[in-house]
Design a protein around this motif. Structure first.
Motif, PDB file in Angstrom:
ATOM      1  N   VAL A 273      -8.566 -15.259  -7.910  1.00 22.15           N
ATOM      2  CA  VAL A 273      -8.327 -15.457  -6.471  1.00 22.15           C
ATOM      3  C   VAL A 273      -9.453 -16.330  -5.920  1.00 22.15           C
ATOM      4  O   VAL A 273     -10.633 -16.091  -6.195  1.00 22.15           O
ATOM      5  CB  VAL A 273      -8.305 -14.094  -5.727  1.00 22.15           C
ATOM      6  CG1 VAL A 273      -8.272 -14.301  -4.212  1.00 22.15           C
ATOM      7  CG2 VAL A 273      -7.115 -13.260  -6.184  1.00 22.15           C
TER       8      VAL A 273
ATOM      9  N   TYR B 158       0.820  -1.215   0.000  1.00 18.54           N
ATOM     10  CA  TYR B 158       0.000   0.000   0.000  1.00 18.54           C
ATOM     11  C   TYR B 158       0.856   1.269   0.000  1.00 18.54           C
ATOM     12  O   TYR B 158       0.323   2.370   0.100  1.00 18.54           O
ATOM     13  CB  TYR B 158      -0.928   0.029   1.226  1.00 18.54           C
ATOM     14  CG  TYR B 158      -1.626  -1.285   1.491  1.00 18.54           C
ATOM     15  CD1 TYR B 158      -2.827  -1.596   0.858  1.00 18.54           C
ATOM     16  CD2 TYR B 158      -1.073  -2.226   2.360  1.00 18.54           C
ATOM     17  CE1 TYR B 158      -3.463  -2.813   1.090  1.00 18.54           C
ATOM     18  CE2 TYR B 158      -1.698  -3.438   2.607  1.00 18.54           C
ATOM     19  CZ  TYR B 158      -2.883  -3.734   1.968  1.00 18.54           C
ATOM     20  OH  TYR B 158      -3.501  -4.938   2.194  1.00 18.54           O
TER      21      TYR B 158
ATOM     22  N   LYS C 205      -8.361  -5.906 -10.098  1.00 20.95           N
ATOM     23  CA  LYS C 205      -9.047  -7.073  -9.534  1.00 20.95           C
ATOM     24  C   LYS C 205     -10.458  -6.661  -9.162  1.00 20.95           C
ATOM     25  O   LYS C 205     -10.684  -5.547  -8.689  1.00 20.95           O
ATOM     26  CB  LYS C 205      -8.311  -7.597  -8.298  1.00 20.95           C
ATOM     27  CG  LYS C 205      -9.016  -8.783  -7.646  1.00 20.95           C
ATOM     28  CD  LYS C 205      -8.143  -9.481  -6.616  1.00 20.95           C
ATOM     29  CE  LYS C 205      -8.149  -8.870  -5.250  1.00 20.95           C
ATOM     30  NZ  LYS C 205      -9.485  -8.731  -4.620  1.00 20.95           N
TER      31      LYS C 205
ATOM     32  N   ASP D 155      -8.254  -3.767  -1.527  1.00 20.19           N
ATOM     33  CA  ASP D 155      -9.179  -2.894  -0.803  1.00 20.19           C
ATOM     34  C   ASP D 155      -9.134  -3.217   0.694  1.00 20.19           C
ATOM     35  O   ASP D 155      -9.773  -2.537   1.502  1.00 20.19           O
ATOM     36  CB  ASP D 155     -10.598  -2.953  -1.383  1.00 20.19           C
ATOM     37  CG  ASP D 155     -11.220  -4.332  -1.280  1.00 20.19           C
ATOM     38  OD1 ASP D 155     -10.525  -5.287  -0.891  1.00 20.19           O
ATOM     39  OD2 ASP D 155     -12.422  -4.454  -1.616  1.00 20.19           O
ATOM     40  N   SER D 156      -8.335  -4.232   1.061  1.00 18.19           N
ATOM     41  CA  SER D 156      -8.033  -4.472   2.475  1.00 18.19           C
ATOM     42  C   SER D 156      -7.361  -3.241   3.080  1.00 18.19           C
ATOM     43  O   SER D 156      -7.281  -3.116   4.313  1.00 18.19           O
ATOM     44  CB  SER D 156      -7.120  -5.694   2.628  1.00 18.19           C
ATOM     45  OG  SER D 156      -6.041  -5.634   1.709  1.00 18.19           O
TER      46      SER D 156
ATOM     47  N   ILE E  23      -6.190 -17.937  -0.961  1.00 17.40           N
ATOM     48  CA  ILE E  23      -6.048 -17.332   0.369  1.00 17.40           C
ATOM     49  C   ILE E  23      -7.069 -18.063   1.233  1.00 17.40           C
ATOM     50  O   ILE E  23      -8.271 -17.952   1.021  1.00 17.40           O
ATOM     51  CB  ILE E  23      -6.231 -15.792   0.349  1.00 17.40           C
ATOM     52  CG1 ILE E  23      -6.206 -15.229   1.778  1.00 17.40           C
ATOM     53  CG2 ILE E  23      -7.446 -15.321  -0.416  1.00 17.40           C
ATOM     54  CD1 ILE E  23      -5.943 -13.728   1.867  1.00 17.40           C
TER      55      ILE E  23
ATOM     56  N   GLU F  48     -10.860 -17.301  -2.350  1.00 21.69           N
ATOM     57  CA  GLU F  48     -10.714 -16.954  -0.929  1.00 21.69           C
ATOM     58  C   GLU F  48     -11.627 -17.822  -0.063  1.00 21.69           C
ATOM     59  O   GLU F  48     -12.842 -17.912  -0.308  1.00 21.69           O
ATOM     60  CB  GLU F  48     -11.034 -15.463  -0.698  1.00 21.69           C
ATOM     61  CG  GLU F  48     -10.929 -15.076   0.782  1.00 21.69           C
ATOM     62  CD  GLU F  48     -10.819 -13.578   1.040  1.00 21.69           C
ATOM     63  OE1 GLU F  48     -10.697 -12.799   0.075  1.00 21.69           O
ATOM     64  OE2 GLU F  48     -10.842 -13.199   2.230  1.00 21.69           O
TER      65      GLU F  48
ATOM     66  N   VAL G 141      -2.236 -10.732   2.992  1.00 21.33           N
ATOM     67  CA  VAL G 141      -2.104  -9.322   3.352  1.00 21.33           C
ATOM     68  C   VAL G 141      -0.799  -9.192   4.141  1.00 21.33           C
ATOM     69  O   VAL G 141      -0.557  -9.960   5.079  1.00 21.33           O
ATOM     70  CB  VAL G 141      -3.314  -8.891   4.212  1.00 21.33           C
ATOM     71  CG1 VAL G 141      -3.101  -7.527   4.848  1.00 21.33           C
ATOM     72  CG2 VAL G 141      -4.600  -8.915   3.377  1.00 21.33           C
TER      73      VAL G 141
END
Ligand code: KIV
Length: 280
Positions: free
Chosen positions: A196, A41, A130, A61-62, A219, A198, A231
């Motif tokens: 992805v 980030y 994404k 967007d985490s 993930i 998740e 992350v």
């Protein structure tokens, strides 16, 4: 004399003097080569990960939680994420930088998705975007790819839909596994270059991975995917209560606290700054 063809550069840690591309990711899948992705980030962290050879950096967007302190990904906006993405692009020279399209910035229509993706590519220099969802975002994926935007898909637990799902829970158990498989195939058909997965059962993720010719990035999806993503604050031990799927590789929170206390103690005692930290 027999000619020996050069081995392809490894995706993780390889050096090529250029950015990683979607073709490199596709070639790694063909070679059955696994690779790591992490979030980033800011420029300095991106530089560390880039120099470590991480081939793909995700400006997730985490950031809503780990940068901005919200309790879900929903509040973060395009205006919040574009500067972070630009910083990660500036801090890296080899990694492909993927920008997450935040909640409500692409779901309304393919046109909205293209306008948002264009901001990330033009203003921040992102190399791909994404977005979350399966069948419901196929027309978005098709338009983006036809317009020249590489798209990484994201299915299984899609945190932007947490209020519809009813919490952060494992997806794809039982019959919904067939829907997840259908979503993955449809996203590949629509032109996504990777997907992805998740929080899905490991066995399902392995079957999806074997059924697709594009890379899967897991993930909380077991070890059978082509790639893994975490992350960075989770893997470095900065997150107070990480999910079950996180492995903590470092105690960054503890180390930072120790360091800042040592600094503060020396300020109070007068030991810092010493003569060597002063101008004479
Ligand atoms: O926002 C994010 O960091 C993500 C990854 C965890 C896949 O979407």
């Amino acid at each position: 004399m027999s000619s020996v063809s050069a081995a392809p550069a490894a995706l993780y840690g390889g050096t090529s003097g250029r950015r990683v591309t979607v073709r490199d990711l596709a070639a790694a899948k063909e070679r059955h080569e696994k690779w790591p992705m992490v979030t980033a980030y800011d420029a300095m962290t991106a530089k560390v990960f880039d120099e470590a050879g991480i081939p793909v950096l995700l400006v997730g967007d985490s950031a809503a939680m780990v940068v901005y302190g919200y309790d879900s990904t929903l509040p973060v906006t395009v205006d919040d994420l574009v500067p972070l993405t630009a910083a990660v692009v500036r801090g890296s020279s080899r990694a492909m930088v993927v920008a997450d399209l935040p909640f409500a910035s692409y779901q309304a229509s393919p046109q909205q998705a293209l306008e948002t993706a264009a901001r990330f590519m033009k203003e921040a220099g992102a190399h791909a975007v994404k977005l979350e969802g399966g069948h419901r975002v196929l027309s978005q994926v098709e338009l983006l790819v036809s317009a020249g935007v590489p798209v990484m898909a994201h299915i299984g637990l899609t945190p932007q839909s947490v209020n519809v799902i009813g919490g952060y829970r494992v997806q794809g158990r039982g019959q919904s596994g067939d829907e997840l498989m259908a979503d993955a195939k449809a996203l590949e058909h629509a032109g996504a270059f990777a997907v992805v997965l998740e929080c899905v059962p490991a066995e399902l993720a392995e079957r999806v991975t074997a059924s697709l010719s594009i890379p899967t990035i897991g993930i909380g999806a077991g070890s059978g995917t082509d790639a893994q993503v975490l992350v960075w604050q989770d893997l470095m031990g900065l997150t107070p209560r990480p999910a079950k799927f996180v492995k903590k590789y470092f105690d960054l929170a503890g180390e930072m606290e120790r360091a800042v206390r040592a600094y503060a103690d020396e300020v109070v005692s007068g030991a810092f700054p010493a003569p060597e930290h002063s101008y004479h």
